[in-house]
Scaffold this motif. Structure first.
Motif, PDB file in Angstrom:
ATOM      1  N   ILE A   1      25.258  57.877  77.013  1.00 49.58           N
ATOM      2  CA  ILE A   1      23.912  58.367  76.744  1.00 49.58           C
ATOM      3  C   ILE A   1      22.875  57.263  76.866  1.00 49.58           C
ATOM      4  CG2 ILE A   1      23.802  57.972  74.253  1.00 49.58           C
ATOM      5  CD1 ILE A   1      22.752  61.178  76.070  1.00 49.58           C
ATOM      6  N   LYS A   2      23.305  56.013  76.663  1.00 48.54           N
ATOM      7  CA  LYS A   2      22.380  54.880  76.773  1.00 48.54           C
ATOM      8  C   LYS A   2      21.956  54.624  78.222  1.00 48.54           C
ATOM      9  CE  LYS A   2      23.842  52.372  72.614  1.00 48.54           C
ATOM     10  NZ  LYS A   2      24.582  53.475  72.013  1.00 48.54           N
ATOM     11  N   GLU A   3      22.687  55.194  79.174  1.00 48.97           N
ATOM     12  CA  GLU A   3      22.348  55.011  80.580  1.00 48.97           C
ATOM     13  C   GLU A   3      21.358  56.067  81.079  1.00 48.97           C
ATOM     14  OE1 GLU A   3      25.876  54.899  82.964  1.00 48.97           O
ATOM     15  OE2 GLU A   3      27.035  53.833  81.436  1.00 48.97           O
TER      16      GLU A   3
ATOM     17  N   ASP B   1      21.477  65.255  71.377  1.00 49.05           N
ATOM     18  CA  ASP B   1      21.434  65.128  69.918  1.00 49.05           C
ATOM     19  C   ASP B   1      21.236  66.493  69.257  1.00 49.05           C
ATOM     20  OD1 ASP B   1      21.438  63.317  67.604  1.00 49.05           O
ATOM     21  OD2 ASP B   1      19.393  64.041  67.318  1.00 49.05           O
ATOM     22  N   LYS B   2      20.424  67.334  69.863  1.00 44.21           N
ATOM     23  CA  LYS B   2      20.180  68.670  69.321  1.00 44.21           C
ATOM     24  C   LYS B   2      21.421  69.551  69.430  1.00 44.21           C
ATOM     25  CE  LYS B   2      15.709  68.187  68.472  1.00 44.21           C
ATOM     26  NZ  LYS B   2      15.145  68.253  67.111  1.00 44.21           N
ATOM     27  N   LYS B   3      22.265  69.266  70.406  1.00 43.07           N
ATOM     28  CA  LYS B   3      23.437  70.103  70.663  1.00 43.07           C
ATOM     29  C   LYS B   3      24.683  69.655  69.894  1.00 43.07           C
ATOM     30  CE  LYS B   3      21.868  73.145  73.634  1.00 43.07           C
ATOM     31  NZ  LYS B   3      21.926  74.591  73.344  1.00 43.07           N
ATOM     32  N   LYS B   4      24.631  68.490  69.258  1.00 47.98           N
ATOM     33  CA  LYS B   4      25.821  67.939  68.611  1.00 47.98           C
ATOM     34  C   LYS B   4      26.370  68.855  67.522  1.00 47.98           C
ATOM     35  CE  LYS B   4      25.270  62.994  69.490  1.00 47.98           C
ATOM     36  NZ  LYS B   4      24.960  61.668  68.916  1.00 47.98           N
ATOM     37  N   ARG B   5      25.500  69.607  66.903  1.00 49.79           N
ATOM     38  CA  ARG B   5      25.929  70.483  65.813  1.00 49.79           C
ATOM     39  C   ARG B   5      26.681  71.708  66.328  1.00 49.79           C
ATOM     40  NH1 ARG B   5      23.119  74.492  63.201  1.00 49.79           N
ATOM     41  NH2 ARG B   5      21.220  73.934  64.329  1.00 49.79           N
TER      42      ARG B   5
ATOM     43  N   GLU C   1      19.003  62.295  75.954  1.00 49.69           N
ATOM     44  CA  GLU C   1      19.540  61.915  74.643  1.00 49.69           C
ATOM     45  C   GLU C   1      19.055  62.878  73.561  1.00 49.69           C
ATOM     46  OE1 GLU C   1      19.933  58.019  71.693  1.00 49.69           O
ATOM     47  OE2 GLU C   1      18.716  57.901  73.523  1.00 49.69           O
ATOM     48  N   GLU C   2      17.792  63.254  73.633  1.00 50.28           N
ATOM     49  CA  GLU C   2      17.239  64.191  72.651  1.00 50.28           C
ATOM     50  C   GLU C   2      17.949  65.542  72.737  1.00 50.28           C
ATOM     51  OE1 GLU C   2      13.161  66.669  72.350  1.00 50.28           O
ATOM     52  OE2 GLU C   2      12.869  64.481  72.244  1.00 50.28           O
TER      53      GLU C   2
END
Length: 358
Positions: free
Chosen positions: A17-19, A29-33, A25-26
């Motif tokens: 994700i850092k690439e 992050d929203k989909k991690k749940r 990334e946003e």
């Protein structure tokens, strides 16, 4: 998926994700749940391929992380179609794979247009080009899928011959090449056990990779696995697989210099300055199957095709779709029904005493 797999995928996700640009990334992050780390990792791989294509086509000058949202506003449908053609003709992706990558992009673009918003309550994107792109039509009935699959799986005597080839034949075929011969001598018990377990149980690759010794019940001929949806299940396997597993376990500790703390069932030879023995990776297993399959004369054979081979013989011998569905861990009976359409005239020597539950 077990906790080790999830943690490993999260670590890979954090690196990848850092690439990528901030808005990816946003979104992730929203989909991690809601989505598994493995799915999110696949999303990021798809986005990296797409964004690298954007750079290669000269649609943006700069670093991949700097690709702006404004570029997406100006992408044409033809440019997206060109990307899909790139996937097909340059990367040799199948239609179903292209659909998956397109689905990943559609999810991202939908988020940018319909969910994310600026401080002024405006959408990140006003124009969503991905919404105009249609998926490839890959709908097939079970018989069509079965007919395509039939030429790529083990049939008749090939089932046992492939196992014997890994056990002995591959080494005999390469006696003139010391490097290959020594490598086979080192790993033949392990590799035979891996293939025997695939052919004697129908396990998925991810399920087999994360097996620990303690997961095997040597009395009941079953193994504890974590299936899709993080569901625990005990899966039965054949007597031949048990014999090959015991042969491998007899040499595992000494050959691979495994510490007693290392509970991984299948391990790779020590590498690196510290010589640490590690769990055999999914890609490592795929590569060894590819190697043996090519030498055996069945280059289209893959880990997944070994699973198909098991399912085909199981259905022919036992003809119990609900039990087969449970054995394979299918969520849908329609997926299992594919095997009822496979044709094979030589299935009399199918699974030997699988000890399936009554």
């Amino acid at each position: 998926m077990n906790m080790n797999t999830q943690q490993q995928n999260f670590r890979k996700l954090d690196v990848l994700i850092k690439e990528l640009p901030w808005y990816v990334e946003e979104f992730i992050d929203k989909k991690k749940r809601k989505l598994s780390p493995g799915t999110l990792l696949n999303y990021c791989h798809d986005y990296k391929i797409f964004l690298n294509w954007v750079l290669a086509e000269g649609l943006f000058n700069g670093d991949i992380k700097e690709i702006s949202l404004s570029l997406f506003e100006t992408l044409t449908t033809q440019q997206v179609e060109d990307f899909l053609s790139f996937l097909k003709f340059q990367l040799n992706n199948r239609e179903i794979t292209i659909n998956r990558k397109l689905s990943s992009l559609k999810s991202l673009f939908n988020y940018l247009q319909n969910i994310a918003e600026t401080e002024k309550l405006e959408p990140y994107l006003r124009r969503n080009v991905m919404a105009k792109i249609e998926f490839n039509d890959v709908s097939e009935n079970p018989e069509t899928v079965a007919n395509r699959m039939e030429g790529k799986i083990l049939i008749g005597d090939e089932y046992e011959n492939f196992r014997k080839f890994i056990e002995h034949g591959y080494g005999e075929k390469n006696t003139s090449n010391k490097r290959i011969l020594n490598f086979h001598k080192m790993n033949k018990e392990r590799d035979t056990a891996i293939v025997s377990l695939f052919l004697g149980s129908g396990l998925r690759l991810s399920e087999l990779v994360w097996l620990n010794i303690e997961d095997i019940d040597f009395n009941k001929y079953n193994v504890r696995v974590i299936r899709k949806g993080n569901k625990e299940q005990y899966v039965y396997f054949s007597e031949q697989a048990m014999r090959d597993l015991k042969t491998y376990l007899n040499i595992r500790e000494n050959k691979y210099m495994v510490s007693k703390e290392n509970k991984a069932l299948f391990v790779a030879a020590p590498m690196g300055p510290k010589g640490t023995t590690r769990r055999l990776s999914a890609r490592g297993i795929e590569k060894l199957i590819e190697k043996y399959a090519a030498s055996f004369g069945k280059p289209s054979l893959s880990v997944h095709k070994l699973r198909h081979s098991f399912a085909t013989r199981y259905h022919a011998e036992i003809n119990d779709v609900p039990k087969l569905r449970r054995q394979l861990g299918h969520s849908s009976i329609e997926t299992t029904m594919i095997y009822t359409h496979l044709k094979n005239e030589d299935l009399k020597t199918a699974i030997n005493k699988l000890n399936m539950p009554k």
